[in-house]
Design an enzyme around this catalytic site. Structure first.
Site, PDB file in Angstrom:
ATOM      1  N   HIS A 183      59.405  80.903   6.927  1.00 34.88           N
ATOM      2  CA  HIS A 183      59.682  81.593   8.109  1.00 34.88           C
ATOM      3  C   HIS A 183      59.247  81.420   9.480  1.00 34.88           C
ATOM      4  O   HIS A 183      58.107  80.919   9.967  1.00 34.88           O
ATOM      5  CB  HIS A 183      61.595  81.506   8.090  1.00 34.88           C
ATOM      6  CG  HIS A 183      61.632  80.444   9.098  1.00 34.88           C
ATOM      7  ND1 HIS A 183      61.507  79.487   9.709  1.00 34.88           N
ATOM      8  CD2 HIS A 183      61.810  81.783  10.583  1.00 34.88           C
ATOM      9  CE1 HIS A 183      62.217  79.816  11.406  1.00 34.88           C
ATOM     10  NE2 HIS A 183      62.201  80.580  11.196  1.00 34.88           N
ATOM     11  N   HIS A 208      57.989  86.034  19.274  1.00 35.77           N
ATOM     12  CA  HIS A 208      57.832  86.304  18.462  1.00 35.77           C
ATOM     13  C   HIS A 208      57.030  86.823  17.754  1.00 35.77           C
ATOM     14  O   HIS A 208      56.118  87.131  16.531  1.00 35.77           O
ATOM     15  CB  HIS A 208      58.459  85.220  16.588  1.00 35.77           C
ATOM     16  CG  HIS A 208      59.720  84.520  17.764  1.00 35.77           C
ATOM     17  ND1 HIS A 208      60.776  85.250  17.092  1.00 35.77           N
ATOM     18  CD2 HIS A 208      59.923  83.315  17.426  1.00 35.77           C
ATOM     19  CE1 HIS A 208      61.443  84.466  17.861  1.00 35.77           C
ATOM     20  NE2 HIS A 208      60.948  82.771  18.309  1.00 35.77           N
ATOM     21  N   VAL A 222      58.522  80.004  15.583  1.00 31.58           N
ATOM     22  CA  VAL A 222      57.837  79.885  16.758  1.00 31.58           C
ATOM     23  C   VAL A 222      57.265  78.531  17.363  1.00 31.58           C
ATOM     24  O   VAL A 222      56.887  77.803  17.114  1.00 31.58           O
ATOM     25  CB  VAL A 222      56.093  80.760  16.988  1.00 31.58           C
ATOM     26  CG1 VAL A 222      55.335  80.094  18.311  1.00 31.58           C
ATOM     27  CG2 VAL A 222      55.868  81.464  16.409  1.00 31.58           C
ATOM     28  N   ASP A 232      62.237  74.660  12.283  1.00 35.86           N
ATOM     29  CA  ASP A 232      63.222  74.455  13.248  1.00 35.86           C
ATOM     30  C   ASP A 232      63.825  73.217  14.119  1.00 35.86           C
ATOM     31  O   ASP A 232      63.946  73.268  14.739  1.00 35.86           O
ATOM     32  CB  ASP A 232      62.424  75.365  14.629  1.00 35.86           C
ATOM     33  CG  ASP A 232      61.831  76.908  14.051  1.00 35.86           C
ATOM     34  OD1 ASP A 232      62.560  77.642  14.529  1.00 35.86           O
ATOM     35  OD2 ASP A 232      60.903  76.824  13.312  1.00 35.86           O
TER      36      ASP A 232
END
Length: 415
Positions: free
Chosen positions: A295, A305, A335, A151
Site C-alpha cells: 500500500h 505522504h 498517494v 485507494d
C-alpha cells in the site's frame, strides 16, 4: 485529496524507463460525490436470506473462494457448474459475524469451491435463495491480464473507473489497499460491498490492506483490521502466512506477493520471515514473472505522504530482499496520483531493479494527478505491457502512459 481511484506505484526490475513526463496542460478533474449503496439500491429487500456483497478470490491451486453476506442466518453452501441453471456441484463453508462498537455485521459466508478448470465460465448460487452469478477462471497459459486499482473508495469517480474496468476483459483485479474508506463507519463497508459486487462477483479480486482499513480505537476497539479481515479473506493460509494482511498467490506464470504496510515488517517479524521463505520457493522456470503489491509506496515524489514510517522503514528493511529476488514490478497506492518510476534500487536507476510508480526526480519517468486504473498484460514468459488508463469523464478512459516490460528472469545480466 479525494478518495478516488488510483494506482500510485509500479516497480519493475530489469530495464530503464525514461521519458514520458507529464504535460503541464493536464488538469486533474474535480472531486465527485460520495456514493452510498443501500439494500434498496440493489433491490435486495427480501426475507434476509438472499446474498449481497458477493465477491470472489483465488484460493490455492484451481480453487475459488466465494464470499457473501446475508441479513439472516442461512446455509454456507455454493451450488455451481459449467452450464447456466445446472449447478450440479456444491461445497460447504463457514459462517460468522462480528461486532464493532454498536454495529453488528450481517452473516458473513465463505465457501471454497474446486478444483476448477482454467479459462472456463462457471455459474453459481450462494445459499438457498440466490440469483445465479457467474465467473471465468484465469487461463492456464499466457496471456493473462491484471486490472490494478488503488485507494478505490466509493465516489462518482469510483463508479466511472469500475465501468471502464468492466470493459477491459481482465482476468484478475489487484487492489493495493484502502478499499471502502469506511473509516470506522461500518455501514460504509456494506455500501462498498454492494457497489463492487457486479465486478467482484465476476472476476477474482485480490486485495491487501491500507491505512484506512486499520480502524483501531484505543480503549473502545483495540483490534486492528477487524472489518477488513472478516469481510475480505485472502489465501494467506494457502501461502504459508499466519496473517490475512500478507500472502502470495500464483497464477498463469506469475507469482504475486501481497505485503502488509501496516503490520510488523522489521527483520524479526513474522512478515519478514514469511517473505524470505516465500521468495525462496519461487521457481522462475514455472513462474517467470514476480510481482509485489504494497500500500505505502517506497518511492514517491508527490508532496503527499513523505517520510512516513510505512514507506521509509519498510523500504529500508525489505528492498534488498526484493531486489535480490529480481522482482519485476511493484505496485502501490496511498498517494492519490499516478506515477511510474524507472527500474530502481536504493534511489538510483538500476537495470536489474523493479519498476516503480511515484513522483518525479530523475528516476521518475511519468506522473499525472489522474483518476483511473492500470492494466498489466503478461503476453508470454518474457514480455508484458503496462498501460495507465486515466478517466477523462464517465464514459471515456484514455491510455495516457504505456510501457513494455521484459521479465528479469529472461535477462542474463540480472540472473
Amino acid at each position: 485529496m479525494s478518495r478516488e481511484c488510483f494506482v500510485a506505484l509500479f516497480f519493475a526490475t530489469a530495464v530503464y524507463f525514461y521519458g514520458g513526463f507529464i504535460s503541464a496542460a493536464y488538469v486533474r478533474p474535480p472531486q465527485r460525490e460520495t456514493l452510498y449503496r443501500t439494500l434498496l439500491d440493489q433491490l435486495q429487500e427480501n426475507d434476509g436470506t438472499s446474498p449481497q456483497q458477493v465477491h470472489i478470490s483465488l484460493s490455492g491451486q484451481n480453487n475459488m473462494r466465494i464470499s457473501w453476506i446475508t441479513s439472516k442466518t442461512t446455509p454456507a453452501v455454493v451450488y455451481y457448474g459449467t452450464s447456466p441453471g445446472s449447478n450440479t456441484l456444491s461445497a460447504n463453508g463457514s459462517t460468522y459475524s462480528y461486532r464493532y462498537l454498536i454495529y453488528q455485521s450481517g452473516q458473513i459466508h465463505n465457501v471454497v469451491i474446486g478444483p476448477l478448470t482454467p479459462d472456463t465460465v462457471y455459474y453459481y448460487r450462494c445459499g438457498t435463495n440466490s440469483p445465479e452469478f457467474n465467473f471465468k477462471t484465469p487461463p492456464s497459459e499466457f496471456p493473462i491480464k491484471f486490472a490494478i486499482i488503488g485507494d478505490l473508495g466509493q465516489t462518482g469517480w469510483t463508479n466511472s473507473t469500475l465501468q471502464h474496468i468492466s470493459k477491459s476483459n481482465y482476468d484478475i483485479l489487484i487492489l493495493p489497499g484502502d478499499l471502502s474508506y469506511a473509516d470506522f463507519i461500518q455501514p460504509l463497508w456494506d455500501s462498498f460491498g454492494r457497489l463492487v459486487e457486479p465486478l467482484a462477483s465476476n472476476r477474482p479480486w485480490m486485495v491487501t490492506q491500507g491505512n484506512h482499513e486499520i480502524e483501531k480505537i484505543p480503549i473502545l476497539h483495540s483490534e486492528s483490521f477487524t472489518s477488513y479481515n472478516k469481510r475480505w479473506v485472502m489465501p494467506y493460509e494457502e501461502s504459508g502466512s499466519s496473517s490475512n494482511l500478507y500472502y502470495s498467490f500464483e497464477v498463469t506464470g506469475v507469482h504475486v506477493v501481497m505485503l502488509g504496510s501496516y503490520t510488523d515488517f522489521d527483520a524479526d517479524s513474522d512478515q519478514y520471515r514469511w517473505l524470505q521463505s516465500d521468495l525462496k520457493k519461487v521457481d522462475r522456470r514455472k513462474t517467470p514473472w514476480l510481482i509485489v503489491v504494497v500500500h505505502a509506496p517506497w518511492y514517491n515524489s508527490n508532496e503527499a505522504h513523505q517520510g512516513e514510517r510505512e514507506s521509509v522503514e519498510m523500504k529500508k528493511t525489505l528492498e534488498d530482499m526484493i531486489y535480490a529476488a529480481r522482482v519485476d514490478a511493484v505496485f502501490a497506492g496511498h498517494v492519490h496520483a499516478y506515477e511510474r518510476f524507472v527500474r530502481v534500487y536504493k534511489d538510483e536507476a538500476d537495470a536489474c531493479g523493479p519498476v516503480y510508480k511515484d513522483p518525479q526526480p530523475n528516476i521518475s519517468a511519468f506522473r499525472e494527478a489522474s483518476f483511473g486504473h492500470g492494466q498489466l498484460k503478461i503476453l508470454n514468459a518474457t514480455h508484458g505491457l503496462w498501460t495507465w488508463h486515466r478517466n477523462d469523464d464517465l464514459d471515456i478512459s484514455v491510455a495516457s502512459d504505456q510501457i513494455s516490460l521484459t521479465s528479469l528472469s529472461s535477462i542474463p545480466a540480472c540472473g
